[in-house]
Design an enzyme around this catalytic site. Structure first.
Site, mmCIF file in Angstrom:
data_model
loop_
_atom_site.group_PDB
_atom_site.id
_atom_site.type_symbol
_atom_site.label_atom_id
_atom_site.label_comp_id
_atom_site.label_asym_id
_atom_site.label_seq_id
_atom_site.Cartn_x
_atom_site.Cartn_y
_atom_site.Cartn_z
ATOM 1 N N GLU A 86 0.372 -1.100 5.891
ATOM 2 C CA GLU A 86 1.169 -0.758 6.640
ATOM 3 C C GLU A 86 1.202 0.784 6.983
ATOM 4 O OE1 GLU A 86 4.920 1.250 7.774
ATOM 5 O OE2 GLU A 86 3.760 1.797 6.142
ATOM 6 N N ASP A 116 0.749 -1.205 -0.046
ATOM 7 C CA ASP A 116 -0.063 0.030 0.039
ATOM 8 C C ASP A 116 0.993 1.228 -0.119
ATOM 9 O OD1 ASP A 116 0.872 -0.808 2.910
ATOM 10 O OD2 ASP A 116 -0.308 0.871 3.173
HETATM 11 ZN ZN LIG Z 1 6.708 2.441 3.911
#
Ligand SMILES: [Zn+2]
Length: 471
Positions: A144, A77
């Protein structure tokens, strides 16, 4: 400069494919399909785990068949942000890549070099047939950037590797070898209101530097809520007043730049002296600090006891770096990030961070005691473990030796006072030996994000050389 000329070609080819697929945090379905498809096309075993992460396996090359596996890890992501006049819908459209040969950026938007470059490197290695390497377990996590969500649910039972290279750092030449664990701590303290018909005064603090509650906590920046607490405490030593309202900060992980209190007070001369002193103390460090007064009308004020409770709480809690290592890196910190008054409750929440295993619990115990003594209750949430610095790391030694050979200088070994996926994964795999690296990326998480192309090339070479050493 033509994008297709950029070296290493194979890495930039995968980076372009990734950039064509929208992959902001929370929107990783398409990119996951692409990755599973990649594995299928290359006849590689792949798992889409219950945490919606992807693990792709590749055997060791000739001579490395029986070597211990290496886990290569990055996140799929990216943070989506764009300039105000950009018309791209980042949830549906790909990025417009631009380059001058020196840097790579996306027109009007974030680039997602963080962490698309890790995915591109990993795919290039998985697709290669001429790079010698041990068995590879490629772990590509989701989300994340919105709280390390994929890593937290990663099914590590699929992994045999005890060595991990995370490719999510943005400074070539710095090896990250430890990170902080964290916890959100919320205190709820009951308070009582009384009617009031006096005039009230609003005191507002704004213009502080603020910053990240981990990375910037050791830089002695003022906390607007603590500063407000200091004013109220000093005032309480000389004057009678009641608090009517108090509010400050935006999130636990941000050092508050702004806070206000509404108080009911008759004579404001003492208050003005206190504020004058504070302003002159901070004139060099907090240049844009503003403390303003305005008259308001509020028909309720806190009881004497409730006002005292709030002042006691604000005076007796810390919001600062509490412990450092011998390199002056912060090990343990508290950030009082948000306070508010609602529903007969004074609510205050902190981010507690520590690079040491048990220290965040110690800090929360100290807070528990204070909160209970004020008749309040507390919640601990969003907790994740620290990745403690290991004195001995075989992987770090090998990587350091390769780095010195290629670069003719020594890498800097650092720990950071913020969360990394390595921390969460290291907590799930016993004795995991991990290091985090990456090429230079400037201004990540902003539309000015730029990937350094020469650095990307050197880091590619570095990765390949490391793999050769991991027999
Ligand atoms: Zn990162």
């Amino acid at each position: 400069m033509d994008y297709n000329e950029l070296e290493p070609k194979i890495v930039f080819q995968y980076f372009k494919e990734i950039s064509n697929i929208p992959h902001g945090s929370g929107n990783t379905e398409e990119i996951s399909k692409y990755l599973m498809n990649f594995a299928k096309e290359h006849n590689l075993k792949a798992i889409y785990d219950s945490g919606r992460n992807i693990i792709i396996f590749k055997d060791g090359t000739k001579g490395f068949e029986n070597s211990g596996p290496i886990i290569l890890q990055g996140h799929m992501d990216m943070v989506c942000d764009k300039v105000p006049d950009c018309t791209i819908d980042m949830s549906k459209e790909g990025l417009t890549l631009c380059t001058d040969g020196e840097y790579l950026w996306a027109d009007g938007t974030t680039l997602g070099g963080d962490d698309g470059i890790a995915v591109a490197y990993i795919l290039a290695i998985l697709a290669s047939d001429d790079i010698p390497h041990p068995p590879i377990e490629a772990v590509i996590t989701r989300d994340e950037e919105i709280g390390l969500l994929g890593a937290a649910e990663l099914e590590t039972s699929y992994l045999k590797g005890k060595r991990l290279i995370n490719i999510d750092s943005e400074d070539e030449g710095i090896f990250t070898a430890g990170c902080a664990g964290a916890m959100i701590y919320t205190a709820n303290i009951p308070i009582e209101f009384e009617n009031s018909d006096n005039n009230t005064l609003r005191i507002e603090i704004s213009g502080l530097n603020g910053g990240h509650s981990g990375i910037d906590i050791g830089k002695q920046r003022e906390n607007a809520i603590k500063l407000l607490g200091k004013i109220l405490y000093e005032l309480s030593q000389d004057c009678k007043f009641s608090v009517c309202d108090i509010n400050g900060g935006v999130r636990e992980n941000v050092i508050p730049k702004q806070a206000y209190a509404v108080i009911c007070i008759e004579d404001t001369s003492k208050l003005k002296d206190i504020v004058k002193n504070i302003k002159s103390e901070l004139i060099n460090t907090e240049k844009d600090l503003k403390i303003t007064f305005s008259e308001t009308e509020i028909s309720k004020k806190l009881s004497k006891q409730s006002t005292e409770k709030i002042i006691t709480f604000l005076t007796n809690t810390k919001s600062t770096a509490l412990k450092f290592n011998n390199k002056n890196e912060v090990l343990t910190s508290l950030n009082l990030g948000v306070v508010s008054l609602a529903d007969n409750t004074f609510r205050a929440s902190f981010m507690i961070r520590s690079n040491l295993k048990n220290e965040k619990e110690q800090q929360s115990d100290i807070l528990d005691e204070l909160v209970l003594s004020l008749g309040g209750s507390f919640e601990h949430s969003a907790s994740y473990p620290a990745w403690e610095y290991a004195e001995n790391s075989k992987l770090r030694e090998t990587m350091t030796a390769v780095f010195e050979r290629l670069y003719d200088r020594t890498p800097k070994i650092e720990t950071i006072h913020a969360g990394l996926e390595c921390g969460i994964i290291a907590d799930k795999i016993n004795n995991l030996d991990a290091v985090s690296i990456g090429p230079n990326i400037l201004e990540i998480h902003t539309p000015n994000e730029k990937l350094d192309i020469a650095s990307t090339k050197r880091t590619w070479k570095f990765l390949i050389e490391i793999l050769k050493e991991l027999k």
